[in-house]
Structures are given as structure tokens and as C-alpha cells.
Scaffold this active site. Structure first.
Site, mmCIF file in Angstrom:
data_model
loop_
_atom_site.group_PDB
_atom_site.id
_atom_site.type_symbol
_atom_site.label_atom_id
_atom_site.label_comp_id
_atom_site.label_asym_id
_atom_site.label_seq_id
_atom_site.Cartn_x
_atom_site.Cartn_y
_atom_site.Cartn_z
ATOM 1 N N LYS A 281 0.846 -1.198 0.000
ATOM 2 C CA LYS A 281 0.000 0.000 0.000
ATOM 3 C C LYS A 281 0.883 1.250 0.000
ATOM 4 O O LYS A 281 2.069 1.184 0.343
ATOM 5 C CB LYS A 281 -0.855 0.019 1.281
ATOM 6 C CG LYS A 281 -1.987 -0.986 1.332
ATOM 7 C CD LYS A 281 -2.819 -0.792 2.595
ATOM 8 C CE LYS A 281 -3.907 -1.837 2.736
ATOM 9 N NZ LYS A 281 -4.951 -1.763 1.704
ATOM 10 N N ARG A 355 -9.793 -11.849 2.615
ATOM 11 C CA ARG A 355 -10.619 -12.946 2.102
ATOM 12 C C ARG A 355 -9.861 -14.269 2.168
ATOM 13 O O ARG A 355 -10.480 -15.323 2.301
ATOM 14 C CB ARG A 355 -11.118 -12.609 0.693
ATOM 15 C CG ARG A 355 -10.043 -12.447 -0.338
ATOM 16 C CD ARG A 355 -10.516 -11.712 -1.574
ATOM 17 N NE ARG A 355 -10.553 -10.255 -1.363
ATOM 18 C CZ ARG A 355 -10.887 -9.374 -2.290
ATOM 19 N NH1 ARG A 355 -11.248 -9.767 -3.500
ATOM 20 N NH2 ARG A 355 -10.883 -8.077 -2.017
HETATM 21 N N1 BES Z 1 -7.975 -3.863 4.655
HETATM 22 C C1 BES Z 1 -8.169 -3.493 3.300
HETATM 23 C C2 BES Z 1 -9.511 -2.777 3.060
HETATM 24 C C3 BES Z 1 -9.699 -1.433 3.716
HETATM 25 C C4 BES Z 1 -9.585 -0.268 2.992
HETATM 26 C C5 BES Z 1 -10.088 -1.351 5.047
HETATM 27 C C6 BES Z 1 -9.802 0.964 3.585
HETATM 28 C C7 BES Z 1 -10.293 -0.127 5.643
HETATM 29 C C8 BES Z 1 -10.167 1.028 4.920
HETATM 30 C C9 BES Z 1 -8.135 -4.741 2.433
HETATM 31 O O1 BES Z 1 -7.303 -5.755 2.859
HETATM 32 C C10 BES Z 1 -7.613 -4.322 1.100
HETATM 33 O O2 BES Z 1 -6.485 -3.930 1.029
HETATM 34 N N2 BES Z 1 -8.450 -4.427 0.068
HETATM 35 C C11 BES Z 1 -8.076 -4.065 -1.241
HETATM 36 C C12 BES Z 1 -8.535 -5.165 -2.176
HETATM 37 C C13 BES Z 1 -7.995 -5.032 -3.561
HETATM 38 C C14 BES Z 1 -6.502 -5.294 -3.588
HETATM 39 C C15 BES Z 1 -8.711 -6.028 -4.439
HETATM 40 C C16 BES Z 1 -8.727 -2.737 -1.582
HETATM 41 O O3 BES Z 1 -9.872 -2.514 -1.160
HETATM 42 O O4 BES Z 1 -8.095 -1.913 -2.215
HETATM 43 MN MN MN Z 2 -5.315 -5.536 2.222
#
Ligand code: BES
Ligand code: MN
Ligand code: ZN
Length: 503
Positions: A281, A355
Site C-alpha cells: 500500500k 478474504r
Molecule cells: N484492509 C483493506 C480494506 C480497507 C480499505 C479497510 C480501507 C479499511 C479502509 C483490504 O485488505 C484491502 O487492502 N483491500 C483491497 C482489495 C484489492 C486489492 C482487491 C482494496 O480494497 O483496495
Molecule cells: Mn489488504
């Protein structure tokens, strides 16, 4: 704050502050507000006539009594329209008043139960709302400040005063329920607010073990060799990049031991830090990712409360806990994992880790014989885009179970909105090399994430709650304060009670 119920006339209570209320549009206040008005020589009705007090929601007026009654202040809390008054409104008004008194340096107060008169609420529900609102609204998380200035500036006693002694038992029981619900939500808030160097998977496991011994829950805490044995390739794939050992936490409350199928599984995503892994990230997106264990915090906290309320239902809480870190040993985009269910997953993006962890929790719960599954996860940024911080996104393969979850949420002031699960969305998760891929592209990201989970809930009635938008808040509102919200802990507790009552 300590909360207790006493019988008597609130205008005779000696306290730094007594709290009465006013519905919008009422010109001649009755009940306790009317009694306070008379004792103050008409001060409240004069302010109503002047238009300073209108009874609007959120309106708080503090009148200094200058010795006319034993209490130093009378607080008049606006309740809005009587027809639309709800327990949620009672929670919010109590929170706002308690915070106002705290900032005025008031340490003790007495209140009537909002809404139990012309508001039309059940007395016990209204008392529960007062306790929840007061406790949750005064919540602070200040343990890492070296000077704890709040410590000597807090409202530490709230007496709930009831004129009609025959209602005292219901009020006491409502206050006790409110305390249990609020303390569970505050435990969840504390867990989420803790920094990620403290709230590791091991620390969550310690909290779970503590709850298990305090409330006589059965507990099983698996470490990685045991997960290996069960074939939990999803959770272990995420854990590979971290030096913190993962923990798979299982707590069971047996409220209906003679009917093992009368059960509910509460599953929580417990990523104690989500850096994204190798699919790293940005710094900005990563900063708040200590909250990625909010689902785990909610299910663990909820089962502690459920064990105290003792509904006639068996409840199992499962928290799949690990960090998601980048390192030389981390899983890579392109890796294929074999999950506990036997299904294989191609890891397209290591940041879609929640997931993967939950796929094994779902398989484990199903193997245990869980008949109703509710998972809670900060799963997708896409749900933040879709719903903001106003409501939780919900997905299901069973409308009846979802209806129960939504109703429980409504009763708790935690709103839940359903999103569709059309078959077509599944195609986006198709992989060229494995049974399924862990990402479904840029479109409908929350739904494709839910469709991924649906591969593992299979034919068991299941609800998925995406709390990525609601787990944290950046503003003070009602009984919510900046930081973790504790959502949806109270909804899960209420759900267990409601399902038990349905039999
Ligand atoms: N933990 C994050 C989702 C999240 C985003 C929680 C903002 C709280 C606030 C999750 O693990 C994630 O990174 N999801 C990705 C999925 C993508 C790579 C398909 C996302 O939402 O960008
Ligand atoms: Mn994530
Ligand atoms: Zn995550």
C-alpha cells in the site's frame, strides 16, 4: 462511570446536575421537566416562551439553580419530535449531555430515563439506551499520553432517577444490559485503537483466553503448526511475510447444549496490520491499517457479552489473526494456495488478504457444524466508496438470516445495507490456473470480494458484513468519538439474543 438507579423525585436530588428533557413543540412541560420548571419558578417555561429552548434534537440548555433546589444545575436536553423518538435518539442525547457535563468539570449527575414517558419506549430499553449512550459517549483512549489530563476530569457517577418505584427493577435490568453492551463495544474499540506493535495476533489471543476464563467459554487457540495440519493455506499464505506468529482463535459459548445445531458462528478478520504485503500500500493508505482487525475485535468482544447475557443458543466466535507484511518470506502475486476447504486460490494481489484469512475461518466453522455464519471484516476500500461511514455493507446467500442481522443492527443504531450477489459477479474471480482468484478487478470490488467468500460459505446460511467504512470515524457524533467505533459488536450480541428468542 458508575451508573445506578434510584427511586424518588429528581428535583429533590442533591447533585451538581440533574438532567431532564423536552420534546419539540411542547410548551408546557409535564413530568420531571414540569416539576423542575415549577421548582425554578417557571425558568424552563420562560425559556420555551422566549424561544431559547425549543426541544430540538441535540439542543442542550444548562440552567444554574442558585440554591432554589438541592441540585446546582438543571440540564434540559432536547429530544426532537416525540413521534420519531427511538432508543438510538436516547443513546445520542445521553452521550451529548454527558460529554457537555464532563467538559464543564461536573463529576456527578442525575438523569431521568429519556423516552420512557411520552416517548413511548419500553422502560427497560430506554434505560439500556441511557447506559449505552453515556458509557460509549464518554469513551476515551488516552493510555499512550504520558500526561493523562482526562483522568481528573470525568463524569464518574450517573444516577438514574425514577419517580415510580414499580419501574425500578426494569430500569436496573436495562442499565445492566446497557453496561454489558457498552463494555463489549468499548473492549472492541480499545483493541482497535491499540497500536499495531501492541495489538498483535498473540495479544488478541491473550485477550480471548482472558475472556474464556472469565466467562467460562470453551477456547481453542491454534498456532501455525496446528493450522498447517488443518491445511489452512489461506491464512498461512498471508502470515508467511510476518515475524509475528498468526493465531486462529475459537471461543464457544454453549447456551443450548442439548441442541448443538441451534448455533451461530461469528467470524472476524483479524489482520493486526495490513501493509498490503508485496502488493504494498501507499504510506497514506497504510497508516490506518491497524484497524484491519476490527472484525476480530467485534466477534471476540461480542461473545464475552453473550456469555454474560446467556441466550439459549450456542455461539462460536472465530478470529483469523495475522499481520500482512512484505518480506523475503512473504507470499507473492501469482502464488497458488491450497485452502482448508480444498479449494485452490491464485493470489493476484497480496493486498486482498482478508478474504484469504476468512476462507479458512469459513471452512473451519463449516467443519465444526456451524449452521449460521456471520463474518465481519474490514474487507474492501470499495465499500468506503459505496457507502461511506454511514452504514455497513451486507451480502448474503440467505435472506432470512440477513433480515435478522439487519433488524438487530437497527435496534442497536448500527445501520446495514444489502448489496447484490448476482451470479455474473463471480466471473470476475475466475483464474487461469486455480479454482478461484483473490481479486476481481476494479469494478464492484466489495461484491467480488463477497463472491470470493461465498465460494467458502457454500450452502451454509451466511451473511458477510463489510465494515471497512464504519470501523473507524474521524468525527465526534452522538455516542461515537474519533477513532474506533466498536461496530458491529452490539449488533452481534443482539443478534444472538434475537435468534435465541426465535428458538
Ligand atoms: N484492509 C483493506 C480494506 C480497507 C480499505 C479497510 C480501507 C479499511 C479502509 C483490504 O485488505 C484491502 O487492502 N483491500 C483491497 C482489495 C484489492 C486489492 C482487491 C482494496 O480494497 O483496495
Ligand atoms: Mn489488504
Ligand atoms: Zn486488509
Amino acid at each position: 462511570m458508575e451508573i445506578k438507579a434510584i427511586a424518588g423525585d429528581i428535583t429533590q436530588v442533591e447533585s451538581p446536575a440533574i438532567i431532564v428533557n423536552l420534546f419539540e413543540g411542547v410548551e408546557a412541560p409535564g413530568g420531571a421537566t414540569g416539576a423542575a420548571d415549577r421548582a425554578l419558578g417557571g425558568a424552563i417555561s420562560n425559556l420555551i416562551a422566549d424561544g431559547e429552548i425549543r426541544g430540538k434534537k441535540g439542543e442542550i440548555t444548562i440552567i444554574h439553580t442558585l440554591g432554589r433546589i438541592p441540585a446546582a444545575r438543571v440540564v434540559v436536553a432536547g429530544l426532537g419530535k416525540a413521534e420519531s423518538f427511538t432508543p438510538e435518539a436516547a443513546r445520542r442525547v445521553t452521550a451529548a449531555v454527558c460529554r457537555r457535563l464532563r467538559s464543564a468539570g461536573v463529576r456527578r449527575a442525575a438523569t431521568i430515563v429519556h423516552g420512557a414517558g411520552i416517548g413511548g419506549l419500553d422502560v427497560r430499553d430506554a434505560a439500556q439506551a441511557v447506559a449505552e449512550g453515556g458509557l460509549l459517549g464518554l469513551y476515551t483512549f488516552r493510555r499512550y499520553f504520558s500526561k493523562n489530563e482526562d483522568a481528573d476530569r470525568t463524569l464518574d457517577e450517573l444516577s438514574v432517577v425514577e419517580q415510580d418505584a414499580s419501574r425500578l427493577a426494569d430500569i436496573e435490568s436495562g442499565l445492566e444490559r446497557g453496561r454489558i453492551f457498552a463494555e463489549a463495544a468499548m473492549l472492541a474499540r480499545n483493541m482497535v485503537n491499540e497500536p499495531p506493535n501492541h495489538m498483535t495476533p498473540t495479544h488478541i489471543a491473550d485477550i480471548a483466553a482472558g475472556l474464556a476464563s472469565e466467562h467460562a467459554l470453551e477456547s481453542t487457540i491454534l498456532d501455525s503448526p496446528q493450522m498447517e495440519e488443518l491445511g489452512m493455506g489461506g491464512l498461512l499464505g498471508v502470515a508467511k511475510g510476518s515475524v509475528e506468529p498468526p493465531k486462529f482463535i475459537v471461543l464457544t459459548y454453549k447456551g443450548d447444549p442439548d441442541n448443538p445445531d441451534n448455533n451461530l458462528g461469528l467470524l472476524g478478520k483479524g489482520i493486526t496490520m495490513d501493509t498490503g504485503g508485496i502488493s504494498l500500500k501507499t504510506s497514506a493508505a497504510m497508516f490506518s491499517m491497524k484497524s484491519d482487525m476490527s472484525g476480530a475485535a467485534a466477534v471476540v468482544s461480542a461473545i464475552g457479552a453473550i456469555a454474560q447475557l446467556k441466550p439459549r443458543l450456542n455461539v462460536t466466535a472465530i478470529a483469523a489473526c495475522t499481520e500482512n507484511m512484505p518480506s523475503g518470506s512473504a507470499q507473492k502475486p501469482g502464488d497458488v494456495l491450497r485452502t482448508m476447504s480444498g479449494k485452490t486460490v491464485e493470489v493476484e494481489n497480496t493486498d486482498a488478504e482478508g478474504r484469504l484469512a476468512l476462507s479458512d475461518a469459513l471452512a473451519y466453522a463449516r467443519q465444526m457444524g456451524i449452521t449460521r455464519l456471520v463474518d465481519v471484516a474490514t474487507l474492501t476500500g470499495a465499500i468506503v466508496t459505496a457507502l461511506g461511514d454511514v452504514c455497513i455493507g451486507a451480502f448474503t446467500n440467505n435472506d432470512e438470516l440477513l433480515d435478522s442481522v439487519i433488524a438487530a443492527g437497527e435496534a442497536c443504531g448500527e445501520r446495514i445495507w444489502e448489496l447484490p450477489m448476482y451470479e455474473e459477479y463471480k466471473e470476475q474471480n475466475r483464474s487461469q490456473v486455480a479454482d478461484v482468484k483473490n481479486t476481481g478487478g476494479a469494478r464492484a470490488g466489495s461484491i467480488t470480494a463477497a463472491q470470493f467468500l461465498a465460494e467458502f460459505s457454500e450452502d451454509t446460511p451466511w451473511v458477510h458484513l463489510d465494515i471497512a467504512g464504519t470501523a473507524m470515524t474521524d468525527r465526534e457524533s452522538g455516542y461515537q468519538v474519533r477513532g474506533a467505533t466498536g461496530v458491529p459488536t452490539r449488533t452481534l450480541i443482539r443478534l444472538a439474543e434475537d435468534l435465541a428468542a426465535q428458538g
